[in-house]
Design a protein around this motif. Structure first.
Motif, PDB file in Angstrom:
ATOM      1  N   THR A 141       0.835  -1.199   0.000  1.00  0.00           N
ATOM      2  CA  THR A 141       0.000   0.000   0.000  1.00  0.00           C
ATOM      3  C   THR A 141       0.869   1.249   0.000  1.00  0.00           C
ATOM      4  O   THR A 141       0.580   2.237  -0.696  1.00  0.00           O
ATOM      5  CB  THR A 141      -0.912   0.000   1.243  1.00  0.00           C
ATOM      6  OG1 THR A 141      -1.701  -1.204   1.231  1.00  0.00           O
ATOM      7  CG2 THR A 141      -1.831   1.207   1.263  1.00  0.00           C
ATOM      8  N   TYR A 142       1.933   1.207   0.741  1.00  0.00           N
ATOM      9  CA  TYR A 142       2.832   2.343   0.899  1.00  0.00           C
ATOM     10  C   TYR A 142       3.531   2.722  -0.413  1.00  0.00           C
ATOM     11  O   TYR A 142       4.069   3.820  -0.536  1.00  0.00           O
ATOM     12  CB  TYR A 142       3.868   2.002   1.980  1.00  0.00           C
ATOM     13  CG  TYR A 142       4.791   3.128   2.360  1.00  0.00           C
ATOM     14  CD1 TYR A 142       4.289   4.310   2.903  1.00  0.00           C
ATOM     15  CD2 TYR A 142       6.166   3.006   2.197  1.00  0.00           C
ATOM     16  CE1 TYR A 142       5.140   5.345   3.261  1.00  0.00           C
ATOM     17  CE2 TYR A 142       7.025   4.032   2.564  1.00  0.00           C
ATOM     18  CZ  TYR A 142       6.503   5.198   3.092  1.00  0.00           C
ATOM     19  OH  TYR A 142       7.356   6.216   3.453  1.00  0.00           O
ATOM     20  N   SER A 169      -2.267   5.534   3.652  1.00  0.00           N
ATOM     21  CA  SER A 169      -2.110   4.415   4.573  1.00  0.00           C
ATOM     22  C   SER A 169      -2.044   4.932   6.000  1.00  0.00           C
ATOM     23  O   SER A 169      -1.878   6.134   6.236  1.00  0.00           O
ATOM     24  CB  SER A 169      -0.845   3.612   4.246  1.00  0.00           C
ATOM     25  OG  SER A 169       0.317   4.394   4.463  1.00  0.00           O
ATOM     26  N   ASN A 197      -0.194  -2.359   5.447  1.00  0.00           N
ATOM     27  CA  ASN A 197      -0.735  -2.829   4.186  1.00  0.00           C
ATOM     28  C   ASN A 197      -2.217  -3.134   4.328  1.00  0.00           C
ATOM     29  O   ASN A 197      -2.663  -3.631   5.358  1.00  0.00           O
ATOM     30  CB  ASN A 197      -0.005  -4.094   3.722  1.00  0.00           C
ATOM     31  CG  ASN A 197       1.325  -3.773   3.090  1.00  0.00           C
ATOM     32  OD1 ASN A 197       1.424  -2.882   2.255  1.00  0.00           O
ATOM     33  ND2 ASN A 197       2.362  -4.485   3.494  1.00  0.00           N
ATOM     34  N   GLN A 198      -2.957  -2.825   3.277  1.00  0.00           N
ATOM     35  CA  GLN A 198      -4.388  -3.092   3.303  1.00  0.00           C
ATOM     36  C   GLN A 198      -4.681  -4.589   3.357  1.00  0.00           C
ATOM     37  O   GLN A 198      -5.705  -5.010   3.908  1.00  0.00           O
ATOM     38  CB  GLN A 198      -5.047  -2.492   2.057  1.00  0.00           C
ATOM     39  CG  GLN A 198      -4.927  -0.984   1.968  1.00  0.00           C
ATOM     40  CD  GLN A 198      -5.182  -0.491   0.560  1.00  0.00           C
ATOM     41  OE1 GLN A 198      -5.120  -1.258  -0.404  1.00  0.00           O
ATOM     42  NE2 GLN A 198      -5.442   0.811   0.428  1.00  0.00           N
TER      43      GLN A 198
END
Length: 638
Positions: free
Chosen positions: A477-478, A484, A489-490
């Motif tokens: 995600t980053y 975020s 992380n999603q």
């Protein structure tokens, strides 16, 4: 320890039926070890059952155009846009590429672990050479020119490959899909040799080569049929495997192969794609990869008067619309998810735009055309007659709207009226099936191009078999243009192609009044992230809000094209490219940080770019992005 953990998580991703099937495959592998591996024979000499061996090929069934115009003679095979020298590697079938080490050509294929082998190299890079596009290109060149140097080169490479890659020895037999692409190359090589024999006369070397090719195609197709990808592994690999079985079935007029493959291809087309035209793997590259398979097969089916299922036309028309919508008027294509630049057919050895090529292919088999050109790519000119090309050029053209929201598939594509600004927004699921193998944790992210130049980009896919940390970084995600919470992380990464807990992403609203407005949300780790986009008149506004993250640091992330120049000023951050300027206004007054990240514009290629992070503990953040046009040096206007 990591391997043990991976196996535990991989088992959790399987249902009982898959575990049973994989156990059966292990028993089959033991039988094949005794039956084939211990013989130490090339695939051209493996004994197969009498029913298969009695099949008779007819090259006319593939339907190559014998009077193809503007065909090029083969000179070299492009290995990832020139990343590696073909002349250096052309007989290095087991090269590691990223290292000086090589894959062992004598080990039983099933005992080789190809994944994450940074001690040797990226197996995907190695497989590109072993897909044998050069074989079909050399056979084609001999047919065109009659120059025996092409035939001699082909025969030399073919015999050398078989000598160093005995059946079920080494890494070239570890993937049924790779074997399927090789089957396709061998089929086209055979067809060109048959045409050359008719044009230039019978030669012993051609007859021998043809017989070996056909025997190899039979053995490999029979092998693929027994090793089709299933359950959690049944993604694009299965479609390419079935494509090869169908093509071989048509070549040999073997209905058992053809009918089975066509039935399964219909089932997989529906299973692996949303009705609105988006492939469930959430990767535009893998969407066009399977579309190429269906398109090539449809052309071959037409020539053999095999009925094409109506559902193919329905699904592929929608899929073509989505790919066309992802392509901009300046030649750019916005791609989310993994992209290893794979293709099925290559009759030139040169790099080409796979997205435009597939749209041309679809233009030839579907009621509409989806690309400005038809017949530009040589692959198509060999498969489609001049009359068919003329008819395709006269078809009504699909025109991408200014904005289109794929509610089911999960993408929204925005183009201004001049088509100079192109924005794509991701509100999609993570990926297909229990593995979601090629997805990225990039929910609510966006990309932006201006006049064909990438401004805010996806990090790309430089290599699948780098260190686990590096692979995770590219999917994180980053490392996407989203927001975020403390770099979480999603979705949970459990392996290079394996995910655990997933975020839940939903589109809330999409409107086209007074500009474009879109709102979506994703939920993960007890956090709910809402993102709202608004676009009008060259200005993109983004609002992020979080619940369940009080007191935690939030980051709004923007990844810049590495060629862009960044300047900090009193009004915000100015991004300069040769043809445009973009001003980023930090309306929430977050702290901005500028760091480096690694960007991959194409597979095997990576370079350093700049990442802007807007950080705050507030639960609501906002950004404004103004696209500015250069009038002359020193002056700009919106």
């Amino acid at each position: 320890m990591r391997n043990i953990t991976w196996y535990v998580h991989r088992l959790k991703a399987m249902k009982f039926g898959e575990i049973l099937w994989r156990t059966q495959q292990k028993f089959l592998q033991r039988k094949e070890y005794k039956k084939y591996y211990t013989q130490n024979l090339p695939v051209t000499e493996i004994v197969i059952n009498s029913t298969i061996s009695a099949l008779s090929p007819d090259y006319l069934r593939i339907g190559l155009e014998q009077n193809c115009i503007d065909a090029e003679l083969f000179s070299s095979l492009d290995l990832f846009q020139g990343s590696f020298s073909y002349q250096q590697y052309k007989k290095s079938w087991n090269a590691g590429f990223q290292t000086e080490n090589t894959w062992d050509e004598n080990t039983f294929s099933y005992k080789i672990n190809c994944a994450g082998r940074i001690d040797i190299g990226d197996i995907r890079t190695n497989w590109e050479l072993n897909r044998h596009y050069q074989f079909s290109a050399l056979a084609k060149s001999y047919y065109i020119s009659g120059e025996k140097s092409f035939l001699n080169e082909l025969a030399d490479l073919f015999q050398d490959w078989n000598h160093h890659n005995l059946f079920l020895h080494g890494v070239e037999w570890t993937s049924a899909m790779e074997i399927a692409i090789r089957v396709n190359s061998w089929i086209f090589t055979y067809c060109f040799l048959c045409m050359a024999e008719k044009k230039h006369g019978v030669e012993y070397s051609i007859t021998t080569l043809k017989n070996q090719l056909i025997h190899g195609v039979l053995v490999m197709t029979d092998y693929i049929s027994a090793h089709l990808s299933r359950f959690s592994s049944a993604n694009n690999h299965l479609i390419i495997e079935l494509y090869a079985v169908a093509m071989a079935g048509i070549l040999f007029d073997y209905r058992r192969w053809t009918e089975f493959a066509l039935k399964k291809l219909t089932e997989e087309l529906i299973r692996q794609n949303y009705k609105d035209g988006v492939n469930k793997e959430m990767s535009l590259h893998y969407q066009t990869f399977i579309m190429e398979a269906y398109g090539l097969l449809m052309l071959t089916m037409e020539k053999n008067e095999i009925k094409i299922p109506d559902i193919w036309y329905a699904y592929l028309s929608k899929m073509s619309e989505f790919v066309a919508d992802c392509c901009g008027d300046y030649g750019e294509t916005i791609v989310f998810g993994d992209n290893d630049e794979g293709k099925i057919l290559d009759l030139t050895g040169k790099h080409f735009n796979h997205y435009h090529y597939v749209l041309e292919l679809m233009s030839c088999v579907l009621p509409q055309k989806y690309n400005k050109t038809v017949g530009f790519y040589e692959n198509i000119r060999w498969m489609v007659s001049r009359e068919q090309l003329c008819r395709a050029k006269k078809k009504s053209a699909y025109v991408s709207p200014d904005a289109k929201c794929y509610r089911e598939g999960g993408y929204t594509l925005i183009k201004d009226q001049k088509r100079s600004i192109f924005i794509a927004i991701d509100h999609a699921d993570l990926g297909y099936g229990t593995l979601a193998a090629h997805g990225h944790a990039d929910a609510l992210s966006f990309q932006m191009y201006v006049k064909g130049e990438p401004i805010f980009v996806d990090p790309g896919s430089p290599n699948y078999h780098i260190t686990p940390q590096e692979r995770d970084n590219y999917r994180s995600t980053y490392c996407h243009n989203t927001a975020s919470v403390e770099r979480q992380n999603q979705s949970e990464m459990l392996g290079a192609f394996l995910w655990g807990r997933r975020s839940k992403t939903n589109l809330i609203s999409f409107q086209q009044k007074m500009g474009i407005k879109l709102e979506a949300m994703t939920e993960y780790n007890g956090i709910i992230h809402h993102r709202r986009y608004q676009y009008a008149d060259g200005v993109l506004k983004i609002w992020d809000s979080f619940t369940g993250a009080n007191g935690k640091n939030k980051e709004q992330i923007l990844l810049l094209n590495p060629t862009a120049v960044l300047e900090k000023g009193p009004k915000g951050i100015l991004i300069k490219t040769p043809n445009s300027q973009v001003l980023i206004l930090n309306s929430s007054k977050q702290i901005s940080k500028i760091n480096n990240y690694i960007y991959s514009a194409s597979y095997t290629y990576a370079t350093e770019g700049k990442r802007i992070e807007f950080c705050s503990i507030k639960n609501t953040l906002a950004l404004e992005i103004q696209i500015l046009e250069r009038k002359h040096e020193g002056k700009m206007c919106v």
